[in-house]
Write a protein that holds these residues in place. Sequence first.
Motif, PDB file in Angstrom:
ATOM      1  N   ILE A 137      99.142 106.619  18.927  1.00 56.11           N
ATOM      2  CA  ILE A 137      97.726 106.811  19.286  1.00 56.11           C
ATOM      3  C   ILE A 137      97.319 105.809  20.357  1.00 56.11           C
ATOM      4  O   ILE A 137      96.615 106.146  21.309  1.00 56.11           O
ATOM      5  N   PHE A 138      97.823 104.602  20.219  1.00 56.30           N
ATOM      6  CA  PHE A 138      97.549 103.561  21.206  1.00 56.30           C
ATOM      7  C   PHE A 138      97.999 104.039  22.592  1.00 56.30           C
ATOM      8  O   PHE A 138      97.236 104.042  23.552  1.00 56.30           O
ATOM      9  N   GLY A 139      99.254 104.501  22.673  1.00 56.62           N
ATOM     10  CA  GLY A 139      99.795 104.922  23.963  1.00 56.62           C
ATOM     11  C   GLY A 139      99.053 106.128  24.503  1.00 56.62           C
ATOM     12  O   GLY A 139      98.778 106.244  25.692  1.00 56.62           O
ATOM     13  N   HIS A 140      98.709 107.035  23.566  1.00 60.55           N
ATOM     14  CA  HIS A 140      98.103 108.291  23.970  1.00 60.55           C
ATOM     15  C   HIS A 140      96.671 108.093  24.484  1.00 60.55           C
ATOM     16  O   HIS A 140      96.238 108.746  25.426  1.00 60.55           O
ATOM     17  N   SER A 141      95.945 107.190  23.845  1.00 63.30           N
ATOM     18  CA  SER A 141      94.522 107.107  24.160  1.00 63.30           C
ATOM     19  C   SER A 141      94.191 105.973  25.128  1.00 63.30           C
ATOM     20  O   SER A 141      93.088 105.913  25.662  1.00 63.30           O
ATOM     21  N   MET A 142      95.126 105.082  25.338  1.00 65.71           N
ATOM     22  CA  MET A 142      94.871 103.964  26.256  1.00 65.71           C
ATOM     23  C   MET A 142      94.897 104.469  27.705  1.00 65.71           C
ATOM     24  O   MET A 142      95.887 105.037  28.134  1.00 65.71           O
ATOM     25  N   PRO A 143      93.801 104.250  28.464  1.00 69.27           N
ATOM     26  CA  PRO A 143      93.865 104.652  29.872  1.00 69.27           C
ATOM     27  C   PRO A 143      94.922 103.796  30.581  1.00 69.27           C
ATOM     28  O   PRO A 143      95.040 102.603  30.299  1.00 69.27           O
ATOM     29  N   ASN A 144      95.688 104.421  31.492  1.00 63.64           N
ATOM     30  CA  ASN A 144      96.814 103.672  32.049  1.00 63.64           C
ATOM     31  C   ASN A 144      96.373 102.472  32.893  1.00 63.64           C
ATOM     32  O   ASN A 144      97.009 101.432  32.881  1.00 63.64           O
ATOM     33  N   PHE A 145      95.239 102.613  33.604  1.00 61.68           N
ATOM     34  CA  PHE A 145      94.810 101.466  34.416  1.00 61.68           C
ATOM     35  C   PHE A 145      94.443 100.284  33.527  1.00 61.68           C
ATOM     36  O   PHE A 145      94.689  99.137  33.852  1.00 61.68           O
ATOM     37  N   PHE A 146      93.891 100.615  32.342  1.00 62.49           N
ATOM     38  CA  PHE A 146      93.483  99.548  31.437  1.00 62.49           C
ATOM     39  C   PHE A 146      94.703  98.804  30.894  1.00 62.49           C
ATOM     40  O   PHE A 146      94.743  97.575  30.889  1.00 62.49           O
ATOM     41  N   LEU A 147      95.691  99.584  30.485  1.00 66.49           N
ATOM     42  CA  LEU A 147      96.921  98.953  29.990  1.00 66.49           C
ATOM     43  C   LEU A 147      97.555  98.124  31.103  1.00 66.49           C
ATOM     44  O   LEU A 147      98.043  97.006  30.876  1.00 66.49           O
ATOM     45  N   ALA A 148      97.505  98.664  32.342  1.00 67.97           N
ATOM     46  CA  ALA A 148      98.089  97.955  33.479  1.00 67.97           C
ATOM     47  C   ALA A 148      97.408  96.600  33.666  1.00 67.97           C
ATOM     48  O   ALA A 148      98.069  95.565  33.817  1.00 67.97           O
ATOM     49  N   ILE A 149      96.095  96.625  33.613  1.00 61.57           N
ATOM     50  CA  ILE A 149      95.352  95.373  33.802  1.00 61.57           C
ATOM     51  C   ILE A 149      95.637  94.403  32.656  1.00 61.57           C
ATOM     52  O   ILE A 149      95.839  93.206  32.865  1.00 61.57           O
ATOM     53  N   LEU A 150      95.708  94.968  31.465  1.00 60.20           N
ATOM     54  CA  LEU A 150      96.018  94.142  30.292  1.00 60.20           C
ATOM     55  C   LEU A 150      97.375  93.461  30.453  1.00 60.20           C
ATOM     56  O   LEU A 150      97.548  92.267  30.173  1.00 60.20           O
ATOM     57  N   MET A 151      98.333  94.222  30.930  1.00 58.74           N
ATOM     58  CA  MET A 151      99.680  93.687  31.141  1.00 58.74           C
ATOM     59  C   MET A 151      99.637  92.547  32.157  1.00 58.74           C
ATOM     60  O   MET A 151     100.287  91.508  31.971  1.00 58.74           O
ATOM     61  N   ILE A 152      98.891  92.774  33.220  1.00 56.62           N
ATOM     62  CA  ILE A 152      98.805  91.724  34.249  1.00 56.62           C
ATOM     63  C   ILE A 152      98.170  90.475  33.657  1.00 56.62           C
ATOM     64  O   ILE A 152      98.664  89.354  33.836  1.00 56.62           O
ATOM     65  N   LEU A 154      98.087  89.486  30.583  1.00 61.19           N
ATOM     66  CA  LEU A 154      98.956  88.800  29.622  1.00 61.19           C
ATOM     67  C   LEU A 154     100.181  88.185  30.288  1.00 61.19           C
ATOM     68  O   LEU A 154     100.425  86.986  30.185  1.00 61.19           O
ATOM     69  N   PHE A 155     100.930  89.008  31.001  1.00 57.40           N
ATOM     70  CA  PHE A 155     102.248  88.546  31.449  1.00 57.40           C
ATOM     71  C   PHE A 155     102.203  87.793  32.772  1.00 57.40           C
ATOM     72  O   PHE A 155     103.062  86.956  33.031  1.00 57.40           O
ATOM     73  N   SER A 156     101.212  88.121  33.602  1.00 53.02           N
ATOM     74  CA  SER A 156     101.198  87.458  34.900  1.00 53.02           C
ATOM     75  C   SER A 156     100.231  86.281  34.929  1.00 53.02           C
ATOM     76  O   SER A 156     100.488  85.271  35.576  1.00 53.02           O
ATOM     77  N   MET A 157      99.121  86.409  34.225  1.00 50.59           N
ATOM     78  CA  MET A 157      98.124  85.350  34.324  1.00 50.59           C
ATOM     79  C   MET A 157      98.183  84.376  33.157  1.00 50.59           C
ATOM     80  O   MET A 157      98.195  83.171  33.364  1.00 50.59           O
ATOM     81  N   MET A 158      98.253  84.890  31.925  1.00 51.48           N
ATOM     82  CA  MET A 158      98.270  83.959  30.803  1.00 51.48           C
ATOM     83  C   MET A 158      99.623  83.276  30.649  1.00 51.48           C
ATOM     84  O   MET A 158      99.728  82.058  30.594  1.00 51.48           O
ATOM     85  N   TRP A 159     100.673  84.097  30.579  1.00 52.39           N
ATOM     86  CA  TRP A 159     101.995  83.501  30.307  1.00 52.39           C
ATOM     87  C   TRP A 159     102.782  83.258  31.594  1.00 52.39           C
ATOM     88  O   TRP A 159     103.805  82.598  31.559  1.00 52.39           O
ATOM     89  N   ARG A 160     102.347  83.854  32.675  1.00 51.46           N
ATOM     90  CA  ARG A 160     103.000  83.671  33.971  1.00 51.46           C
ATOM     91  C   ARG A 160     104.506  83.875  33.923  1.00 51.46           C
ATOM     92  O   ARG A 160     105.279  83.044  34.382  1.00 51.46           O
ATOM     93  N   VAL A 161     104.933  84.978  33.313  1.00 58.20           N
ATOM     94  CA  VAL A 161     106.369  85.228  33.248  1.00 58.20           C
ATOM     95  C   VAL A 161     106.821  86.323  34.211  1.00 58.20           C
ATOM     96  O   VAL A 161     107.981  86.381  34.575  1.00 58.20           O
ATOM     97  N   LEU A 162     105.911  87.212  34.615  1.00 54.26           N
ATOM     98  CA  LEU A 162     106.320  88.319  35.471  1.00 54.26           C
ATOM     99  C   LEU A 162     105.346  88.485  36.631  1.00 54.26           C
ATOM    100  O   LEU A 162     104.146  88.253  36.477  1.00 54.26           O
ATOM    101  N   PRO A 163     105.862  88.882  37.780  1.00 56.13           N
ATOM    102  CA  PRO A 163     104.977  89.092  38.939  1.00 56.13           C
ATOM    103  C   PRO A 163     104.096  90.319  38.724  1.00 56.13           C
ATOM    104  O   PRO A 163     104.510  91.273  38.046  1.00 56.13           O
TER     105      PRO A 163
END
Lengths: 312, 346
Positions: A137-152, A154-163
């Motif tokens: 349900i998470f994958g199905h209902s999450m708008p992709n831009f929102f997940l994209a921003i969330l990923m950025i 988490l991984f790029s700004m908070m933990w700084r592990v991925l570009p």
Amino acid sequence: MRLQFILAKLTRGCLTLLLAVTFVFIVLRVSGDPVAMMLPDDTPPAIVAEYRAAWGLDRSLPEQYVRYIWSAVQGDLGYSFRDDRPALEVVLERVPMTLLLGLSGFAITVVVGLVTGIAAALKRGTGIDHAAMAFSIFGHSMPNFFLAILMILLFSMMWRVLPSSGGATWWHLILPAVTLGIINAGTVARFTRSSMLEVLHQPYMRTARAKGLKLTRRVVAHAIPNAAIPVVTVLGLRLGSLIAGAVVVETVFAWPGIGLMLVNAVGQRDLPVVQTIVLLVALTMVLTNFIVDLTYGWLDPRIETREAKEDR
Amino acid sequence: MTTLEVEALSAGPNRQRTPVPRPPTPQAETVLTVDGLTVGTARADLVIDVSIEVRAGETLCLVGESGCGKSLTCLAAMGLTPEPLTRKAGQISFLGDDLSRLNENQLADIRGRDMAMIFQDAMAALNPVRRVGMQIAEVLVVHRGLTWRQAEKQAIDLLASVEIADPQSRAKAYPHQLSGGMCQRVMIAMALACRPKLLIADEATTALDVTTQAQILKLMRELQAETGAAMIFVTHDLGVVAEIADRVAVMYSGRVVENAVVDDLFEGPQHPYTRGLMACRLHAASESHGRIAAIEGTVPSPARRPEGCSFRLRCPHAAEQCIEPPALRPVRGGHWAACHFAGDFA
């Protein structure tokens, strides 16, 4: 009968392409003048007229349309307004990047979606099932831009592990591919689960147990082949919309593929490029649908027989 | 029972049995013993205290109406009790091994190799998207460790042994390309692939037309004679029972109500339910002038069986003592019945 079937599908595919191209052609031309967008406001009218004539925009709409279709059939999709090269060439340069992202995302979708779906079906009603369906349900209902921003975030700004943006290294591929993959995996997991559940209660699954087959063999050799058709349909649709689906994700991650190019081209009113990309997207859709249709007969021998009977 | 009825039972066309290969000797090895089996959910029991036994070369028929627990008993014997049902009591021993001591993998090793099951609707019981030859071969690959190539070759021989014409090309067919009778033969070939010691046939011929049914029965008898397997044959058709059984266990509402050698059962049924079943047979009706007899009422649902004998409310002989549940007891040598009046019937 086989040939007839293929011909019918191909004809339908061509019609779909024509409709898509026509629609985009009209919408682009009624929604604003590309020349006015490109040239400064104080350009002398004579120069504006010159540009219009060079791009063929001075002719009537029907005439433009007929010319466009005619040359498209011959493989000429016009010149990019921005970049003085054939639009097809400009677009094709970016296709490998989109394919790379799209196929990586698709691979994640397939693996995560199938594994989650099958596990959920086998462990129906347990914590594994609930977790899998929550994920779905998470994958199905999450708008992709929102997940994209969330990923950025988490991984790029908070933990700084991925570009977070660009496509320079393999590291850049991870975030956009995972985003695309997870968004689609939810739907695939759900379809896989319900399709598996239906199959697991069929009499032939009991036979498989009575034959003394162990769980792995029952699932792999008996359940999955029967559950495959609906899953393959969904996967086919996802594969077909790879390029289309990548538009948003490419934009957020500034991934240099045709999705990002499409957004830019629309903004710049580079009509030939937009039209070429749309044509390409429609083409992948039609082709994957066609391939999925062909695999049905191979996945389920009953379908081929049925078609043969109906033809007679 | 009137003399006419007795004659109807003993002289019907189904009584002309083709001789069974060999009558079981008491010394023959006991293959399966089910002792006091109870299967059910927390709320209701579907199989209650069932005890049966089959020996090598012997055929035991389980008879009764739909929902009386015949199939469930068989599934439990295979260790295949379907969810959410569980085995609540009783012991099942197969070739001397207590099945409840085996784990799922050990059971899987036995199933298909030492005990095999044939299901009712063969077309549905075969995997629709795999070739039948492969489905037979799979048993040999899994249990005998053959390569696929060897196994498929042997599958063709097996198809020939169940009298399928042109086995070579039939092996490549999918179930939907075969008739119901042929699918049933494929199921039999699959079940016999490893020459099991116990063959369970759950309504194996019910879905087939009469001619095909006769052929399949004949085939199964011959194959049984050849392999010396014990067989449990589930059916509700007394004609089939007369044709194939050595012993018969009649089930009603989850219990075995009568258990006897086939001739004793047909000649002197001791439970009113069995007597009712016999009277329901068509040729019994034709000889008693037209009307098809029926047992009044319906089988009680497992959740609301009457107190005492569960046949009490439908029984023409019901009396006061029937409120006490009757135990299955021997009436005369080897003939058991669960009725207070067993032995009183002519």
